[in-house]
Design a protein around this motif. Structure first.
Motif, PDB file in Angstrom:
ATOM      1  N   LEU A  22       0.860  -1.187   0.000  1.00  0.00           N
ATOM      2  CA  LEU A  22       0.000   0.000   0.000  1.00  0.00           C
ATOM      3  C   LEU A  22       0.892   1.232   0.000  1.00  0.00           C
ATOM      4  O   LEU A  22       1.535   1.550   0.989  1.00  0.00           O
ATOM      5  CB  LEU A  22      -0.915  -0.006   1.237  1.00  0.00           C
ATOM      6  N   GLU A 150     -11.298  -2.487  -0.593  1.00  0.00           N
ATOM      7  CA  GLU A 150      -9.857  -2.400  -0.309  1.00  0.00           C
ATOM      8  C   GLU A 150      -9.365  -3.674   0.374  1.00  0.00           C
ATOM      9  O   GLU A 150      -8.233  -4.117   0.148  1.00  0.00           O
ATOM     10  CB  GLU A 150      -9.547  -1.177   0.561  1.00  0.00           C
ATOM     11  N   SER A 155      -5.231  -4.696   0.545  1.00  0.00           N
ATOM     12  CA  SER A 155      -4.546  -3.473   0.987  1.00  0.00           C
ATOM     13  C   SER A 155      -4.305  -3.488   2.492  1.00  0.00           C
ATOM     14  O   SER A 155      -3.403  -2.813   2.976  1.00  0.00           O
ATOM     15  CB  SER A 155      -5.388  -2.242   0.629  1.00  0.00           C
TER      16      SER A 155
END
Length: 196
Positions: A22, A150, A155
């Motif tokens: 990330l 996400e 992530s």
């Protein structure tokens, strides 16, 4: 074939731990304490990104004395990119049950509250107020389904929150301590998600 919607998850009172891949500047290597997560979205505070101001400096800015020597050098954190001029105080619950002693407070399962009203600062300025306090400017937010998406993109890692990481762990150790809650160390996690 219709795809099934992902099962509903509630990450309130959990940590989100940024995966090494990330690269978003604001969220890279961050640990976020999730204050609220529902089907409408999510709200949390980054607990390991100190700003360049400490609690004494914040009190000077709002023109309040600070009679809590334990807090003067404590950093004020960058809680996230939303409303960065507004203060958010994460603290232990002052009252059993759901009654908060402050005007604008969100109760969080797990014994914490997040207060945005100035009365919590006024209590601290007198030497009173909650014993354990985390102060941030700004917060992190996700719209409906955004956080779930996400998570599917690898992530974030998630783990039930440990208040010791927020209140008792030195800032520079919080990322590694949060990973340890999962039995992981940062060298074990590949920066590239496994989509072979």
């Amino acid at each position: 074939m219709a795809t099934e919607p992902p099962p509903s998850i509630n990450l309130t009172h959990h940590f989100l731990i940024a995966m090494p891949g990330l690269e978003d500047e604001g969220f890279s290597k961050s640990v976020i304490y999730m204050c609220e997560h529902s089907e409408r979205g999510a709200l949390g505070l980054i607990i390991n990104k100190p700003s360049d101001i400490n609690v004494q400096g914040l009190f000077d800015k709002v023109e309040l004395p600070l009679r809590r020597g334990d807090l003067t050098q404590t950093p004020v954190f960058q809680g996230g990119p939303v409303q960065t001029e507004r203060g958010f105080v994460l603290h232990e619950s002052m009252m059993p049950g759901n009654e908060s002693v402050y005007a604008s407070t969100m109760s969080i399962p797990g014994g914490l509250e997040m207060t945005t009203s100035k009365d919590v600062l006024e209590a601290l300025s007198t030497g009173a107020g909650p014993r354990k306090v985390f102060v941030s400017l700004g917060y992190s937010a996700w719209g409906e389904g955004q956080l779930e998406s996400e998570l599917l993109d690898n992530s974030w890692l998630t783990v039930a929150a440990d208040l010791g990481v927020i209140f008792d762990t030195p800032v520079e150790e919080r990322y590694d301590k949060a990973l340890m809650l999962l039995g992981l160390e940062s060298w074990m996690i590949s920066p590239v998600a496994g989509h072979g």
